[in-house]
Write a protein that holds these residues in place. Sequence first.
Motif, PDB file in Angstrom:
ATOM      1  N   VAL A  40       0.970  -0.501   0.289  1.00 62.05           N
ATOM      2  CA  VAL A  40       0.228   0.167  -0.202  1.00 62.05           C
ATOM      3  C   VAL A  40       0.998   1.319   0.090  1.00 62.05           C
ATOM      4  O   VAL A  40       1.463   0.966   1.041  1.00 62.05           O
ATOM      5  N   PRO A  41       0.607   2.046  -1.021  1.00 59.86           N
ATOM      6  CA  PRO A  41       1.927   3.267  -1.222  1.00 59.86           C
ATOM      7  C   PRO A  41       1.176   4.274  -0.647  1.00 59.86           C
ATOM      8  O   PRO A  41      -0.295   4.450  -0.515  1.00 59.86           O
ATOM      9  N   VAL A  42       1.744   4.627   0.602  1.00 60.57           N
ATOM     10  CA  VAL A  42       1.812   6.319   0.416  1.00 60.57           C
ATOM     11  C   VAL A  42       1.748   7.141   0.041  1.00 60.57           C
ATOM     12  O   VAL A  42       3.465   7.622  -0.057  1.00 60.57           O
ATOM     13  N   ILE A  43       1.404   8.591  -0.641  1.00 59.07           N
ATOM     14  CA  ILE A  43       2.845   9.121  -1.732  1.00 59.07           C
ATOM     15  C   ILE A  43       1.672  10.844  -1.479  1.00 59.07           C
ATOM     16  O   ILE A  43       1.046  11.233  -0.268  1.00 59.07           O
ATOM     17  N   GLN A  44       2.788  11.629  -2.387  1.00 60.59           N
ATOM     18  CA  GLN A  44       2.637  13.125  -1.571  1.00 60.59           C
ATOM     19  C   GLN A  44       1.527  13.815  -2.739  1.00 60.59           C
ATOM     20  O   GLN A  44       0.633  12.599  -3.674  1.00 60.59           O
ATOM     21  N   PRO A  45       0.559  14.737  -1.992  1.00 58.29           N
ATOM     22  CA  PRO A  45       0.835  15.348  -0.613  1.00 58.29           C
ATOM     23  C   PRO A  45       0.494  14.674   1.106  1.00 58.29           C
ATOM     24  O   PRO A  45       0.649  15.281   1.840  1.00 58.29           O
ATOM     25  N   GLU A  46       0.032  13.294   0.782  1.00 53.71           N
ATOM     26  CA  GLU A  46      -0.325  12.602   2.077  1.00 53.71           C
ATOM     27  C   GLU A  46       0.582  12.109   3.204  1.00 53.71           C
ATOM     28  O   GLU A  46       0.844  12.544   3.797  1.00 53.71           O
ATOM     29  N   VAL A  47       2.437  12.493   2.203  1.00 53.17           N
ATOM     30  CA  VAL A  47       2.978  12.230   3.122  1.00 53.17           C
ATOM     31  C   VAL A  47       3.568  13.845   3.942  1.00 53.17           C
ATOM     32  O   VAL A  47       3.546  12.974   5.652  1.00 53.17           O
ATOM     33  N   SER A  48       2.927  14.380   3.337  1.00 58.71           N
ATOM     34  CA  SER A  48       3.308  15.718   4.322  1.00 58.71           C
ATOM     35  C   SER A  48       2.061  16.063   5.415  1.00 58.71           C
ATOM     36  O   SER A  48       2.288  16.402   6.443  1.00 58.71           O
ATOM     37  N   GLN A  49       1.202  15.495   4.614  1.00 55.57           N
ATOM     38  CA  GLN A  49       0.292  16.600   5.182  1.00 55.57           C
ATOM     39  C   GLN A  49      -0.279  14.959   6.409  1.00 55.57           C
ATOM     40  O   GLN A  49      -0.878  15.290   8.203  1.00 55.57           O
ATOM     41  N   PHE A  50       0.741  13.955   6.837  1.00 57.58           N
ATOM     42  CA  PHE A  50       0.509  12.848   7.623  1.00 57.58           C
ATOM     43  C   PHE A  50       1.575  12.849   8.455  1.00 57.58           C
ATOM     44  O   PHE A  50       1.539  12.522   9.380  1.00 57.58           O
ATOM     45  N   GLY A  51       2.673  13.895   8.367  1.00 62.06           N
ATOM     46  CA  GLY A  51       3.420  14.522   9.297  1.00 62.06           C
ATOM     47  C   GLY A  51       4.648  14.247   8.912  1.00 62.06           C
ATOM     48  O   GLY A  51       5.842  14.466   9.862  1.00 62.06           O
ATOM     49  N   GLY A  52       5.204  13.735   7.698  1.00 62.10           N
ATOM     50  CA  GLY A  52       6.227  12.612   7.308  1.00 62.10           C
ATOM     51  C   GLY A  52       6.884  11.285   7.312  1.00 62.10           C
ATOM     52  O   GLY A  52       5.601  10.888   7.666  1.00 62.10           O
ATOM     53  N   ALA A  53       7.697  11.074   6.125  1.00 63.44           N
ATOM     54  CA  ALA A  53       7.788   9.231   6.352  1.00 63.44           C
ATOM     55  C   ALA A  53       7.853   8.643   7.523  1.00 63.44           C
ATOM     56  O   ALA A  53       7.211   7.430   7.994  1.00 63.44           O
ATOM     57  N   GLU A  54       8.526   8.936   8.673  1.00 63.72           N
ATOM     58  CA  GLU A  54       8.937   8.532   9.680  1.00 63.72           C
ATOM     59  C   GLU A  54       7.015   8.370  11.103  1.00 63.72           C
ATOM     60  O   GLU A  54       6.998   7.604  11.050  1.00 63.72           O
ATOM     61  N   ALA A  55       6.723   8.913  10.597  1.00 58.44           N
ATOM     62  CA  ALA A  55       5.530   9.194  11.720  1.00 58.44           C
ATOM     63  C   ALA A  55       4.374   8.637  10.211  1.00 58.44           C
ATOM     64  O   ALA A  55       3.423   7.900  11.177  1.00 58.44           O
ATOM     65  N   VAL A  56       4.452   8.831   9.065  1.00 58.97           N
ATOM     66  CA  VAL A  56       3.483   7.467   7.955  1.00 58.97           C
ATOM     67  C   VAL A  56       3.482   6.244   8.686  1.00 58.97           C
ATOM     68  O   VAL A  56       2.778   5.800   8.734  1.00 58.97           O
ATOM     69  N   ARG A  57       5.318   5.702   8.220  1.00 58.58           N
ATOM     70  CA  ARG A  57       5.505   4.795   8.937  1.00 58.58           C
ATOM     71  C   ARG A  57       4.864   4.536  10.204  1.00 58.58           C
ATOM     72  O   ARG A  57       4.680   3.125  10.620  1.00 58.58           O
ATOM     73  N   SER A  58       5.494   5.005  11.373  1.00 62.17           N
ATOM     74  CA  SER A  58       4.492   4.689  12.629  1.00 62.17           C
ATOM     75  C   SER A  58       3.410   4.790  12.817  1.00 62.17           C
ATOM     76  O   SER A  58       3.085   3.459  13.512  1.00 62.17           O
ATOM     77  N   ALA A  59       2.166   5.526  11.508  1.00 63.44           N
ATOM     78  CA  ALA A  59       1.160   5.345  11.951  1.00 63.44           C
ATOM     79  C   ALA A  59       0.537   4.044  11.062  1.00 63.44           C
ATOM     80  O   ALA A  59      -0.442   3.079  11.741  1.00 63.44           O
ATOM     81  N   ALA A  60       1.729   3.046  10.102  1.00 59.22           N
ATOM     82  CA  ALA A  60       0.909   1.942   9.490  1.00 59.22           C
ATOM     83  C   ALA A  60       1.991   0.775  10.204  1.00 59.22           C
ATOM     84  O   ALA A  60       0.810  -0.141  10.441  1.00 59.22           O
ATOM     85  N   ARG A  61       2.368   1.169  11.539  1.00 54.26           N
ATOM     86  CA  ARG A  61       2.585  -0.327  12.407  1.00 54.26           C
ATOM     87  C   ARG A  61       1.407  -0.094  13.236  1.00 54.26           C
ATOM     88  O   ARG A  61       1.225  -1.609  13.555  1.00 54.26           O
ATOM     89  N   ALA A  62       1.199   0.736  13.259  1.00 51.23           N
ATOM     90  CA  ALA A  62       0.279   0.710  14.607  1.00 51.23           C
ATOM     91  C   ALA A  62      -1.834   0.129  13.577  1.00 51.23           C
ATOM     92  O   ALA A  62      -2.247  -0.009  14.249  1.00 51.23           O
TER      93      ALA A  62
END
Length: 308
Positions: A40-62
């Motif tokens: 499942v990919p997360v692309i811009q602008p959502e990466v920025s809206q979600f708080g950046g790559a590390e924030a997306v990765r953390s949320a994805a694990r949760a």
Amino acid sequence: MPIQPSRPRSEVVTVLQDRLERAREAAVGKGMPRDAPWSVPVIQPEVSQFGGAEAVRSAARAAARKAGIRVHTYATCRADNAPEQMVMIGNRGAPPQRRVAPEPDPRWPAFTLNPDARPGRECDCGNEPCLSAGLDWAARERWLIADWYSLTPLTDLRTLPAEQRSRDRDALFARHHSRSWDDHVLDLALFRDGSMELGPLGDVQVYATNPHGRYKGLSHGVGCRYAEFVGQQHEILALADFVPLLPEPVQHSSRGYDSFADMLQEMMYEDRSAGRWCHSCGGYAVRRLSPDQCAYYQGQLAAYRASC
């Protein structure tokens, strides 16, 4: 400088959980196994809206923990504000199971020495070497005649005495390769894509250490450095049950993609299960055929070649 998210973390987790669950349902609908490596990919602008790559990765694990899915994540760029930044959330399937000793299967009887066993019909296909198991192979491997004649196409080779299991695999297993034009090499691609019917080959034994991907590590056949001899680490499947497990050949489009969404769709559902098979031995070993099965295979091979 960290990017300030415009959406709360709880909302991001909910969004990603929904996408993961829908991707899993889509993969199941396509008949893909639970360990199939969809993403499942997360692309811009959502990466920025979600708080950046590390924030997306953390949320994805949760989100994956809530959905009961094991995932691995990675970002494609170092810069979070890069237009091409993308975070991939890949499915890792169910946790590897602990390997257990195989239970006896009534379809595959244990080896029993039969002093009264007699030789069967030799194959007359005319190929050298042949895909069937003739006495010439036994003599080459110095088998005792009584032992060799006691083998049947359904014998569980894991129950052979150790000194017989340690002999060269060529006496017991057929050479195999995908898209081979050699008459003495078994090509399962004919049956994987539905071009030809398995017919009497459906009951042929296949030996593999991890055919379903349940355990950690690659699947091996017999004869490579990781599984030199047949043993209790191998599972036995009928060829009819094994062929659907083989990965489909990757078809690359020469025309490219009509849109970025089309490319992401292929990235999400591309079958990469070929990566779990040993590249040295192919990941499995197929028993040599009976004379009748060899004749059937040669007929199917000839028909397939004529249709190409």
